[in-house]
Every structure is written in C-alpha cells, then in structure tokens.
Design a protein around this motif. Sequence first.
Motif, PDB file in Angstrom:
ATOM      1  N   LYS A 246      35.593  53.778  40.108  1.00  0.00           N
ATOM      2  CA  LYS A 246      36.714  53.112  39.169  1.00  0.00           C
ATOM      3  C   LYS A 246      37.591  51.897  40.361  1.00  0.00           C
ATOM      4  O   LYS A 246      38.083  50.613  39.693  1.00  0.00           O
ATOM      5  N   ALA A 247      37.844  52.494  41.005  1.00  0.00           N
ATOM      6  CA  ALA A 247      38.269  51.436  42.397  1.00  0.00           C
ATOM      7  C   ALA A 247      36.894  50.553  42.924  1.00  0.00           C
ATOM      8  O   ALA A 247      38.046  49.451  43.339  1.00  0.00           O
ATOM      9  N   GLU A 248      36.167  50.671  43.185  1.00  0.00           N
ATOM     10  CA  GLU A 248      35.421  50.115  43.179  1.00  0.00           C
ATOM     11  C   GLU A 248      35.358  48.306  42.301  1.00  0.00           C
ATOM     12  O   GLU A 248      34.423  47.496  42.146  1.00  0.00           O
ATOM     13  N   LEU A 249      35.085  49.467  40.918  1.00  0.00           N
ATOM     14  CA  LEU A 249      34.920  48.690  39.902  1.00  0.00           C
ATOM     15  C   LEU A 249      36.543  47.184  39.360  1.00  0.00           C
ATOM     16  O   LEU A 249      36.273  46.114  39.449  1.00  0.00           O
ATOM     17  N   LEU A 250      37.611  47.946  40.295  1.00  0.00           N
ATOM     18  CA  LEU A 250      38.662  47.180  40.442  1.00  0.00           C
ATOM     19  C   LEU A 250      38.434  46.168  41.059  1.00  0.00           C
ATOM     20  O   LEU A 250      39.024  44.997  41.045  1.00  0.00           O
ATOM     21  N   ASN A 251      38.406  46.739  42.045  1.00  0.00           N
ATOM     22  CA  ASN A 251      37.652  45.834  43.355  1.00  0.00           C
ATOM     23  C   ASN A 251      36.916  44.452  42.774  1.00  0.00           C
ATOM     24  O   ASN A 251      37.114  42.769  43.397  1.00  0.00           O
ATOM     25  N   LEU A 252      35.938  44.585  42.343  1.00  0.00           N
ATOM     26  CA  LEU A 252      35.132  43.214  41.857  1.00  0.00           C
ATOM     27  C   LEU A 252      35.564  42.500  40.717  1.00  0.00           C
ATOM     28  O   LEU A 252      36.012  41.382  40.521  1.00  0.00           O
ATOM     29  N   LEU A 253      36.536  43.224  39.746  1.00  0.00           N
ATOM     30  CA  LEU A 253      37.189  42.425  38.239  1.00  0.00           C
ATOM     31  C   LEU A 253      38.319  41.434  39.040  1.00  0.00           C
ATOM     32  O   LEU A 253      38.374  40.465  38.874  1.00  0.00           O
TER      33      LEU A 253
ATOM     34  N   ILE B 121      34.779  45.073  29.360  1.00  0.00           N
ATOM     35  CA  ILE B 121      36.220  44.634  29.417  1.00  0.00           C
ATOM     36  C   ILE B 121      37.402  43.685  29.116  1.00  0.00           C
ATOM     37  O   ILE B 121      38.265  43.591  29.394  1.00  0.00           O
ATOM     38  N   LYS B 122      35.702  42.242  29.007  1.00  0.00           N
ATOM     39  CA  LYS B 122      36.571  40.936  29.222  1.00  0.00           C
ATOM     40  C   LYS B 122      37.143  41.067  28.025  1.00  0.00           C
ATOM     41  O   LYS B 122      38.157  40.476  27.403  1.00  0.00           O
ATOM     42  N   LYS B 123      37.357  42.128  26.628  1.00  0.00           N
ATOM     43  CA  LYS B 123      37.234  41.714  25.407  1.00  0.00           C
ATOM     44  C   LYS B 123      39.004  42.375  25.337  1.00  0.00           C
ATOM     45  O   LYS B 123      39.153  42.419  24.017  1.00  0.00           O
ATOM     46  N   TYR B 124      39.501  43.064  26.230  1.00  0.00           N
ATOM     47  CA  TYR B 124      40.519  43.859  25.594  1.00  0.00           C
ATOM     48  C   TYR B 124      41.414  42.751  27.156  1.00  0.00           C
ATOM     49  O   TYR B 124      41.537  42.023  28.157  1.00  0.00           O
ATOM     50  N   ASP B 125      42.665  43.533  26.105  1.00  0.00           N
ATOM     51  CA  ASP B 125      44.150  43.079  27.039  1.00  0.00           C
ATOM     52  C   ASP B 125      44.163  44.295  27.921  1.00  0.00           C
ATOM     53  O   ASP B 125      45.037  43.752  29.143  1.00  0.00           O
ATOM     54  N   ASN B 126      44.839  45.043  27.644  1.00  0.00           N
ATOM     55  CA  ASN B 126      44.881  46.624  28.669  1.00  0.00           C
ATOM     56  C   ASN B 126      43.823  47.611  29.166  1.00  0.00           C
ATOM     57  O   ASN B 126      43.205  47.961  28.155  1.00  0.00           O
ATOM     58  N   VAL B 127      43.976  48.211  29.975  1.00  0.00           N
ATOM     59  CA  VAL B 127      42.454  48.539  30.458  1.00  0.00           C
ATOM     60  C   VAL B 127      43.111  49.005  31.461  1.00  0.00           C
ATOM     61  O   VAL B 127      43.570  49.902  32.389  1.00  0.00           O
ATOM     62  N   ILE B 128      42.549  51.198  31.301  1.00  0.00           N
ATOM     63  CA  ILE B 128      43.311  52.480  31.940  1.00  0.00           C
ATOM     64  C   ILE B 128      41.784  53.148  32.143  1.00  0.00           C
ATOM     65  O   ILE B 128      41.023  53.280  31.989  1.00  0.00           O
ATOM     66  N   LEU B 129      41.339  52.412  33.805  1.00  0.00           N
ATOM     67  CA  LEU B 129      40.507  53.004  34.206  1.00  0.00           C
ATOM     68  C   LEU B 129      40.913  54.563  35.366  1.00  0.00           C
ATOM     69  O   LEU B 129      41.800  54.598  35.781  1.00  0.00           O
ATOM     70  N   PHE B 130      39.900  55.231  34.848  1.00  0.00           N
ATOM     71  CA  PHE B 130      40.003  57.348  34.906  1.00  0.00           C
ATOM     72  C   PHE B 130      38.825  57.872  35.543  1.00  0.00           C
ATOM     73  O   PHE B 130      37.845  57.908  34.367  1.00  0.00           O
ATOM     74  N   GLY B 131      39.551  58.790  36.017  1.00  0.00           N
ATOM     75  CA  GLY B 131      37.387  59.392  36.151  1.00  0.00           C
ATOM     76  C   GLY B 131      37.763  60.084  37.729  1.00  0.00           C
ATOM     77  O   GLY B 131      38.912  59.870  38.831  1.00  0.00           O
ATOM     78  N   PRO B 132      37.069  61.061  37.659  1.00  0.00           N
ATOM     79  CA  PRO B 132      36.881  62.003  39.713  1.00  0.00           C
ATOM     80  C   PRO B 132      36.794  61.287  41.026  1.00  0.00           C
ATOM     81  O   PRO B 132      36.507  61.416  41.885  1.00  0.00           O
ATOM     82  N   THR B 133      36.082  60.280  40.537  1.00  0.00           N
ATOM     83  CA  THR B 133      35.209  59.936  42.098  1.00  0.00           C
ATOM     84  C   THR B 133      36.434  58.427  41.885  1.00  0.00           C
ATOM     85  O   THR B 133      37.313  57.827  41.485  1.00  0.00           O
ATOM     86  N   LYS B 134      35.375  57.588  43.144  1.00  0.00           N
ATOM     87  CA  LYS B 134      35.994  55.934  43.509  1.00  0.00           C
ATOM     88  C   LYS B 134      35.347  54.704  43.061  1.00  0.00           C
ATOM     89  O   LYS B 134      35.946  53.860  42.919  1.00  0.00           O
TER      90      LYS B 134
END
Length: 130
Positions: free
Chosen positions: A85-92, A70-83
């Motif tokens: 993605k939210a856990e990853l977002l909190n860490l980021l 993700i560090k190599k990008y400017d815009n990211v969309i995290l999507f999927g059926p579980t939580k």
Amino acid sequence: MEAAKRLGIWMDYATAHLMEFTANPIQTKTIKGKFTPHVKKTALGKSEHVMHNKEKHGRAEYYRKLAGVIKKYDNVILFGPTKAKAELLNLLNADHCFSEIKIDVKQEGKMNTEQQHNFVKEYFSKRYPL
C-alpha cells in the motif's frame, strides 16, 4: 452537488479487495497481481535476475490497474498487512492526476471479508458520514 465517491482497498502484494463505501451493502471486487508463486518458481528456475524482472513488471502492472480504479474516487483508504500500500501510494503521489484525491494508508493485518467491510464502514463513517 454529486456525493463524494469513497473507496477502501485491502491489499497485499498479490491481491487487492476493492470496496466502495455507499449507503448500500458493500460489495467487494478483486484485482489479482500476476506474479504468483508459480510464476516466481518458474522464473527462479531460469535465473534470479529473470525472477526479479518478472516480479518488478508484474507489480507495476498490478499497481497500474489499481491506479486506474482509484482515479474515479475522491477519498481512498489503502489498508493491509504488507508495504504494498505504501509503494502504491508513492507511485500515486508522483502522478499529478491523483493530487485532488485524498488517499490515506493504514497498517492492518489479515482480515476476512466481513472485517474488511466493517473497517471501511467505520473508517468512512467517522470521517465522512453519509
């Protein structure tokens, strides 16, 4: 000026499908977590504490791999059926290295590869046309 780099990630707790949004056909790369059902069963056979510890460390490693991409990008969309993605977002969000990256999260169900590619194309085309 360099074009913004955009990445879509369909993810759950076991697998992440990474798709870069470009004018070319989208290609998918996969990152898999190491906490598989087999690892869970083996660890649970030892004790519940061991199983939770392995799960925690496996998930942390999985999220670190994703963060490295993700560090190599400017815009990211995290999507999927579980939580996941939210856990990853909190860490980021807790890491200042990601403060300049626009990261969105969308709840989506199970998708095949074509549906994932269409989602990424539609999402970024509406917000950031090529």
